[in-house]
Scaffold this active site. Structure first.
Site, PDB file in Angstrom:
ATOM      1  N   LYS A 204      40.866  37.620  37.056  1.00 19.67           N
ATOM      2  CA  LYS A 204      41.455  36.198  37.445  1.00 19.67           C
ATOM      3  C   LYS A 204      40.454  35.544  38.334  1.00 19.67           C
ATOM      4  CE  LYS A 204      43.958  34.346  40.650  1.00 19.67           C
ATOM      5  NZ  LYS A 204      43.607  32.977  40.696  1.00 19.67           N
ATOM      6  N   SER A 257      40.033  36.645  50.957  1.00 25.31           N
ATOM      7  CA  SER A 257      40.309  36.374  52.122  1.00 25.31           C
ATOM      8  C   SER A 257      40.964  37.544  52.785  1.00 25.31           C
ATOM      9  CB  SER A 257      41.274  35.331  52.846  1.00 25.31           C
ATOM     10  OG  SER A 257      42.557  35.328  51.988  1.00 25.31           O
ATOM     11  N   GLY A 261      43.926  39.978  51.235  1.00 23.99           N
ATOM     12  CA  GLY A 261      43.584  41.409  51.230  1.00 23.99           C
ATOM     13  C   GLY A 261      44.813  42.392  51.741  1.00 23.99           C
ATOM     14  N   GLU A 278      36.697  43.467  49.106  1.00 28.01           N
ATOM     15  CA  GLU A 278      35.763  42.621  49.799  1.00 28.01           C
ATOM     16  C   GLU A 278      36.312  41.479  50.410  1.00 28.01           C
ATOM     17  OE1 GLU A 278      32.886  43.749  49.821  1.00 28.01           O
ATOM     18  OE2 GLU A 278      32.605  45.080  47.993  1.00 28.01           O
ATOM     19  N   CYS A 312      30.851  34.671  52.547  1.00 27.12           N
ATOM     20  CA  CYS A 312      31.418  35.709  53.334  1.00 27.12           C
ATOM     21  C   CYS A 312      30.635  36.228  54.433  1.00 27.12           C
ATOM     22  CB  CYS A 312      32.181  36.953  52.362  1.00 27.12           C
ATOM     23  SG  CYS A 312      30.848  37.451  51.423  1.00 27.12           S
ATOM     24  N   GLU A 409      36.930  33.339  61.006  1.00 26.69           N
ATOM     25  CA  GLU A 409      36.145  32.544  59.855  1.00 26.69           C
ATOM     26  C   GLU A 409      36.477  31.410  59.578  1.00 26.69           C
ATOM     27  OE1 GLU A 409      37.061  34.384  55.931  1.00 26.69           O
ATOM     28  OE2 GLU A 409      34.724  34.704  55.819  1.00 26.69           O
TER      29      GLU A 409
HETATM   30  P1  NAP Z   1      41.877  33.786  48.685  1.00 25.87           P
HETATM   31  O1  NAP Z   1      42.566  32.758  49.143  1.00 25.87           O
HETATM   32  O2  NAP Z   1      42.012  35.145  49.344  1.00 25.87           O
HETATM   33  O3  NAP Z   1      41.646  34.052  47.346  1.00 25.87           O
HETATM   34  C1  NAP Z   1      40.961  34.855  46.428  1.00 25.87           C
HETATM   35  C2  NAP Z   1      41.529  35.195  44.967  1.00 25.87           C
HETATM   36  O4  NAP Z   1      42.833  35.623  45.299  1.00 25.87           O
HETATM   37  C3  NAP Z   1      41.892  33.886  44.383  1.00 25.87           C
HETATM   38  O5  NAP Z   1      41.503  34.062  43.029  1.00 25.87           O
HETATM   39  C4  NAP Z   1      43.234  33.501  44.673  1.00 25.87           C
HETATM   40  O6  NAP Z   1      43.985  32.797  43.596  1.00 25.87           O
HETATM   41  C5  NAP Z   1      43.902  35.098  44.765  1.00 25.87           C
HETATM   42  N1  NAP Z   1      45.251  34.831  45.274  1.00 25.87           N
HETATM   43  C6  NAP Z   1      45.636  34.268  46.385  1.00 25.87           C
HETATM   44  N2  NAP Z   1      46.999  35.043  46.605  1.00 25.87           N
HETATM   45  C7  NAP Z   1      46.887  35.788  45.956  1.00 25.87           C
HETATM   46  C8  NAP Z   1      48.048  37.079  45.989  1.00 25.87           C
HETATM   47  N3  NAP Z   1      49.100  36.941  46.538  1.00 25.87           N
HETATM   48  N4  NAP Z   1      47.722  38.136  45.325  1.00 25.87           N
HETATM   49  C9  NAP Z   1      46.623  38.230  44.633  1.00 25.87           C
HETATM   50  N5  NAP Z   1      45.710  37.314  44.432  1.00 25.87           N
HETATM   51  C10 NAP Z   1      46.069  36.235  45.090  1.00 25.87           C
HETATM   52  O7  NAP Z   1      40.171  33.522  49.404  1.00 25.87           O
HETATM   53  P2  NAP Z   1      39.376  32.210  48.847  1.00 25.87           P
HETATM   54  O8  NAP Z   1      39.926  31.403  49.899  1.00 25.87           O
HETATM   55  O9  NAP Z   1      39.423  31.982  47.575  1.00 25.87           O
HETATM   56  O10 NAP Z   1      37.946  32.862  49.136  1.00 25.87           O
HETATM   57  C11 NAP Z   1      37.363  32.700  50.454  1.00 25.87           C
HETATM   58  C12 NAP Z   1      37.559  34.296  51.137  1.00 25.87           C
HETATM   59  O11 NAP Z   1      36.906  34.847  50.444  1.00 25.87           O
HETATM   60  C13 NAP Z   1      36.891  34.218  52.440  1.00 25.87           C
HETATM   61  O12 NAP Z   1      37.749  34.928  53.398  1.00 25.87           O
HETATM   62  C14 NAP Z   1      35.449  34.933  52.160  1.00 25.87           C
HETATM   63  O13 NAP Z   1      35.144  35.544  53.173  1.00 25.87           O
HETATM   64  C15 NAP Z   1      35.930  35.943  51.218  1.00 25.87           C
HETATM   65  N6  NAP Z   1      34.891  36.536  50.385  1.00 25.87           N
HETATM   66  C16 NAP Z   1      34.372  37.878  50.536  1.00 25.87           C
HETATM   67  C17 NAP Z   1      33.408  38.166  49.960  1.00 25.87           C
HETATM   68  C18 NAP Z   1      32.839  39.690  50.172  1.00 25.87           C
HETATM   69  O14 NAP Z   1      32.195  40.176  49.391  1.00 25.87           O
HETATM   70  N7  NAP Z   1      33.441  40.560  51.170  1.00 25.87           N
HETATM   71  C19 NAP Z   1      32.803  37.506  48.790  1.00 25.87           C
HETATM   72  C20 NAP Z   1      33.095  36.235  49.036  1.00 25.87           C
HETATM   73  C21 NAP Z   1      34.113  35.630  49.432  1.00 25.87           C
HETATM   74  P3  NAP Z   1      43.827  31.041  43.903  1.00 25.87           P
HETATM   75  O15 NAP Z   1      42.472  30.439  43.814  1.00 25.87           O
HETATM   76  O16 NAP Z   1      44.686  30.579  42.934  1.00 25.87           O
HETATM   77  O17 NAP Z   1      44.329  30.892  45.389  1.00 25.87           O
END
Ligand code: NAP
Ligand code: MG
Length: 508
Positions: A204, A257, A261, A278, A312, A409
């Protein structure tokens, strides 16, 4: 778009008098949109076919640089997730797990080659959908994504050599959820090792950047991958949650996020599902007084402003040794004036559009918080386009260690600057956040690099460079930055059962 270029040459100094005009502009160099085909509407990619969503609902994905709608995207609900997981299970049991490993490898190689062939189109679509500069999608995201497929294709028939003394077995169906900051690259980080180890996939992508994953689905179809081996379903957080909760999934791989997570961790507790997370980061980039300062300044700029700070592992906290703080800050102020903010498709652009209105609001909230907390703000004087989502490169000086902009962050082009005197002091300060994904050290002394890297609680520590990636290197976090590693040999492990070849009881 024409951007004013100021101060590209060193400011006036005592030794060098510039006798010519330093104010000039780059001519626009836009990448043409015509080589990218975006369908007006995308359905779900399930069992090798484009499938209408059960709900009949679609949502729009926009170009954050001008707020134009690019395409309508199917919204998958729990019934669609069921279909996708059933297709992945069927493909796993009937075909994929029985296929000789070298044949799996050939499919993965084919996908890598096709990504290279379509790299220009993929780069343009990545920049249109997500807002990142074309220079980055062209030179980093797409080649690095293809490299991941190449690298893991090579492992497919060598798993027995990867873990000597161990027998390897695939897990089954992997549910994979990715964020919006590196859409195609994150898809590659997830899909390539899962296929190489003999698993099938339901992926997804993020709601705001689904297009390159859907283009990847087209490539996968063209590559003749058996139906159901890779399924790509689009939707919002609820779609991701339905995937996590599905009982027939063997492994969840999540990048996103820390907040989501933690929800996923709770949802899989008590089940047999394997999990890797991650998550977020708040990396410390540390400059010692003996560092090559100009090189370090470039590294710091790259560390935080690369991809609008939507990284990230962004070096979002800068620690400067007190004796060189004034010099480094002056160089940073000069350098951010020369950064070009604007059209992501222009090859001169350094900083593109913020990915979404929501993310821009988050960044503005933190900028306001930084000011309220008493830090001193310094922004580039560049002008921002009137439409779309934009943020000037921003520095915060005199930031306190306990300040929220030094602890949380922000995920935007905002750098918190702090100072230190001794090695021990900076190690303590750098480790003092809930995160531990990455860090950077700039110094002339090898012994100091080893001392720092040993004591820093971060998954990656770069020395005299920043934001360097390679498919052969493992990547992952400590503390609230998650667990498990992606990339390299380590990246195979979360997709395998490992058992001893010689049972313990028969060992002498
Ligand atoms: P996010 O809001 O956590 O979303 C990540 C993914 O999870 C999206 O596909 C999101 O869908 C989905 N999602 C949202 N709520 C969910 C739930 N309850 N259950 C399962 N899946 C769900 O993060 P983001 O804002 O897209 O990305 C930014 C974050 O990613 C930052 O915190 C960054 O540090 C982290 N990141 C970490 C790494 C690493 O390797 N450590 C790499 C890249 C990014 P939607 O898009 O539809 O909300
Ligand atoms: Mg978009």
């Amino acid at each position: 778009m024409k951007k004013k270029q100021k101060n590209i040459l060193p400011r006036k100094s005592n030794t060098l008098k510039l006798s010519f005009d330093t104010s000039w502009t780059y001519a626009p160099a836009p990448e043409s949109r015509t080589s990218a085909t975006i369908q007006p509407r995308y359905d779900l990619f399930i069992n090798g076919k484009w499938t209408k969503p059960e709900s009949g609902k679609y949502f729009e994905t926009i170009n954050p640089a001008n707020e134009e709608t690019l395409s309508e995207i199917a919204e998958a609900n729990a019934a669609d997730v069921n279909k996708a997981v059933a297709a992945a299970r069927n493909a796993y049991e009937k075909y994929w797990k029985k296929l000789p490993a070298k044949e799996r490898g050939k499919y993965i190689f084919r996908i890598a080659r096709m990504m290279q062939e379509k790299s220009r189109e993929l780069a343009i679509i990545e920049s249109l959908d997500g807002g990142k500069p074309i220079r980055e999608s062209r030179d980093f995201d797409i080649p690095e994504a293809a490299n991941h497929f190449f690298y893991y294709a090579g492992w497919a028939d060598k798993l027995d050599y990867a873990f000597p003394g161990k027998k390897t077995a695939s897990l089954g169906v992997a549910g994979q959820i990715i964020p919006w900051n590196f859409p195609l690259l994150m898809a590659a980080w997830k899909i390539a090792p899962a296929l190489a180890t003999g698993n099938t996939v339901v992926l997804k992508p993020a709601e705001t950047t689904p297009l390159t994953a859907l283009k990847l689905a087209e490539l996968i179809q063209e590559a003749d991958l058996p139906p159901g081996v890779v399924n790509i379903i689009t939707g919002a957080g609820e779609t991701g949650a339905a995937l996590v909760q599905h009982p027939d999934i063997n492994k969840i791989a999540f990048t996103g996020s820390t907040e989501v997570g933690k929800m996923i961790l709770r949802a899989v507790a008590g089940t047999n599902k394997k999990l890797t997370l991650e998550l977020g980061g708040k990396a410390a980039n540390i400059i010692f007084e003996d560092a090559p300062l100009d090189q370090a300044v470039e590294g710091i700029i790259n560390g935080i402003f690369f991809n609008q700070g939507h990284v990230c592992c962004a070096g979002s906290r800068l620690y400067i040794q007190e004796s060189v703080a004034n010099t480094v800050i002056r160089k940073l102020k000069d350098r951010i004036e020369t950064l070009i903010v604007g059209d992501p498709l222009d090859k001169n652009t350094d900083i593109g559009a913020i990915n979404s209105k929501k993310q821009l609001e988050t960044i503005h909230y933190y900028i306001k918080t930084g000011i309220q907390e008493g830090a001193e703000i310094y922004e580039s004087s560049c002008r921002l386009p009137s439409k779309g989502f934009w943020c000037k490169p921003t520095l915060f000086l005199n930031v306190a260690q306990s300040s929220r902009i030094a602890q949380e962050e922000i995920f935007g082009p905002v750098l918190a600057i702090l100072t230190f005197r001794t090695d021990d002091e900076v190690i303590e300060k750098a480790n003092n956040t809930p995160y531990g994904l990455s860090a950077g050290v700039w110094t002339d002394k090898g012994s100091r690099i080893f001392n720092m890297t040993r004591k820093m609680r971060a998954g990656v520590v770069w020395a005299n460079t920043y934001n360097k990636f390679d498919p052969t290197s493992p990547f992952g976090g400590y503390k609230e930055s998650g667990f498990g590693r992606e990339g390299g040999l380590h990246g195979l492990m979360p997709y395998l059962h490992l058992s001893n070849l010689i049972p313990n009881s028969t060992r002498k």
